[in-house]
Design a protein around this motif. Structure first.
Motif, PDB file in Angstrom:
ATOM      1  N   ILE A   1       0.797  -1.228   0.000  1.00  0.00           N
ATOM      2  CA  ILE A   1       0.000   0.000   0.000  1.00  0.00           C
ATOM      3  C   ILE A   1       0.830   1.279   0.000  1.00  0.00           C
ATOM      4  O   ILE A   1       0.297   2.371  -0.069  1.00  0.00           O
TER       5      ILE A   1
ATOM      6  N   SER B   1       3.498  -2.152   8.201  1.00  0.00           N
ATOM      7  CA  SER B   1       2.510  -1.087   8.051  1.00  0.00           C
ATOM      8  C   SER B   1       2.341  -0.667   6.587  1.00  0.00           C
ATOM      9  O   SER B   1       1.422   0.070   6.252  1.00  0.00           O
ATOM     10  N   ASN B   2       3.226  -1.140   5.726  1.00  0.00           N
ATOM     11  CA  ASN B   2       3.139  -0.805   4.304  1.00  0.00           C
ATOM     12  C   ASN B   2       2.400  -1.850   3.484  1.00  0.00           C
ATOM     13  O   ASN B   2       2.360  -1.762   2.261  1.00  0.00           O
TER      14      ASN B   2
ATOM     15  N   LYS C   1      -1.039  -4.754   3.219  1.00  0.00           N
ATOM     16  CA  LYS C   1      -2.326  -5.250   3.690  1.00  0.00           C
ATOM     17  C   LYS C   1      -2.355  -6.713   3.310  1.00  0.00           C
ATOM     18  O   LYS C   1      -1.836  -7.101   2.274  1.00  0.00           O
TER      19      LYS C   1
ATOM     20  N   THR D   1      -7.052  -6.371   3.606  1.00  0.00           N
ATOM     21  CA  THR D   1      -7.445  -5.881   4.917  1.00  0.00           C
ATOM     22  C   THR D   1      -6.223  -5.524   5.755  1.00  0.00           C
ATOM     23  O   THR D   1      -5.118  -5.984   5.493  1.00  0.00           O
ATOM     24  N   ARG D   2      -6.441  -4.679   6.735  1.00  0.00           N
ATOM     25  CA  ARG D   2      -5.350  -4.246   7.580  1.00  0.00           C
ATOM     26  C   ARG D   2      -5.022  -5.322   8.615  1.00  0.00           C
ATOM     27  O   ARG D   2      -5.853  -6.135   8.977  1.00  0.00           O
ATOM     28  N   ILE D   3      -3.820  -5.258   9.087  1.00  0.00           N
ATOM     29  CA  ILE D   3      -3.377  -6.236  10.073  1.00  0.00           C
ATOM     30  C   ILE D   3      -3.542  -5.649  11.467  1.00  0.00           C
ATOM     31  O   ILE D   3      -3.147  -4.522  11.727  1.00  0.00           O
ATOM     32  N   ALA D   4      -4.147  -6.409  12.347  1.00  0.00           N
ATOM     33  CA  ALA D   4      -4.295  -5.979  13.728  1.00  0.00           C
ATOM     34  C   ALA D   4      -3.206  -6.642  14.556  1.00  0.00           C
ATOM     35  O   ALA D   4      -2.985  -7.837  14.454  1.00  0.00           O
ATOM     36  N   TYR D   5      -2.541  -5.855  15.331  1.00  0.00           N
ATOM     37  CA  TYR D   5      -1.460  -6.393  16.152  1.00  0.00           C
ATOM     38  C   TYR D   5      -2.004  -6.904  17.477  1.00  0.00           C
ATOM     39  O   TYR D   5      -2.959  -6.385  18.013  1.00  0.00           O
TER      40      TYR D   5
ATOM     41  N   ILE E   1      -4.716 -11.427  12.833  1.00  0.00           N
ATOM     42  CA  ILE E   1      -5.271 -10.782  11.655  1.00  0.00           C
ATOM     43  C   ILE E   1      -6.757 -11.071  11.585  1.00  0.00           C
ATOM     44  O   ILE E   1      -7.186 -12.218  11.555  1.00  0.00           O
TER      45      ILE E   1
ATOM     46  N   CYS F   1     -10.016  -9.991   9.325  1.00  0.00           N
ATOM     47  CA  CYS F   1     -10.479  -9.316   8.124  1.00  0.00           C
ATOM     48  C   CYS F   1     -11.555  -8.313   8.503  1.00  0.00           C
ATOM     49  O   CYS F   1     -12.540  -8.668   9.132  1.00  0.00           O
ATOM     50  N   LYS F   2     -11.319  -7.061   8.131  1.00  0.00           N
ATOM     51  CA  LYS F   2     -12.282  -6.013   8.474  1.00  0.00           C
ATOM     52  C   LYS F   2     -13.520  -6.104   7.594  1.00  0.00           C
ATOM     53  O   LYS F   2     -14.539  -5.497   7.873  1.00  0.00           O
TER      54      LYS F   2
END
Ligand SMILES: [Zn+2]
Length: 101
Positions: A12, A66-67, A69, A79-83, A92, A94-95
């Motif tokens: 991204i 952070s760069n 998805k 989708t973004r990764i949740a830590y 992870i 999926c949003k």
């Protein structure tokens, strides 16, 4: 679950923005990953023997998590990764479809 080898990701930011690739190595301690064919850096390899030519090889260099998805295998959306810092792994979710990858 965590980011693992073989997971498909979308870049991204940076020069490879918009491209997708497979994770070839995840360096979780640094929060970076290596993605196949992405963020290539050229390396000069010197000739080892006399008469051999030196080579230039392109190897992927680490990308910050952070760069990227992750691409959800269930719905195919990025989708973004949740830590999850408390256990030092990255969970992870999926949003889009709310499934854990
Ligand atoms: Zn999904």
């Amino acid at each position: 679950m965590k980011v693992k080898k073989g997971d498909k990701v979308l870049i991204i930011s940076g020069k490879d923005k918009g491209r997708t690739g497979k994770i070839i190595k995840s360096l979780l301690k640094n929060g970076t990953i290596l993605v196949e064919g992405i963020n290539l850096k050229k390396k000069h390899v010197k000739a080892k023997k006399q008469g051999e030519k030196g080579q230039v090889i392109a190897t992927p260099s680490p990308l910050n998590i952070s760069n990227i998805k992750i691409i959800c295998p269930k719905c195919g959306k990025a989708t973004r990764i949740a830590y999850n810092n408390s256990v030092a792994i990255m969970a992870i979710i999926c949003k889009k479809c709310k499934s854990q990858i």
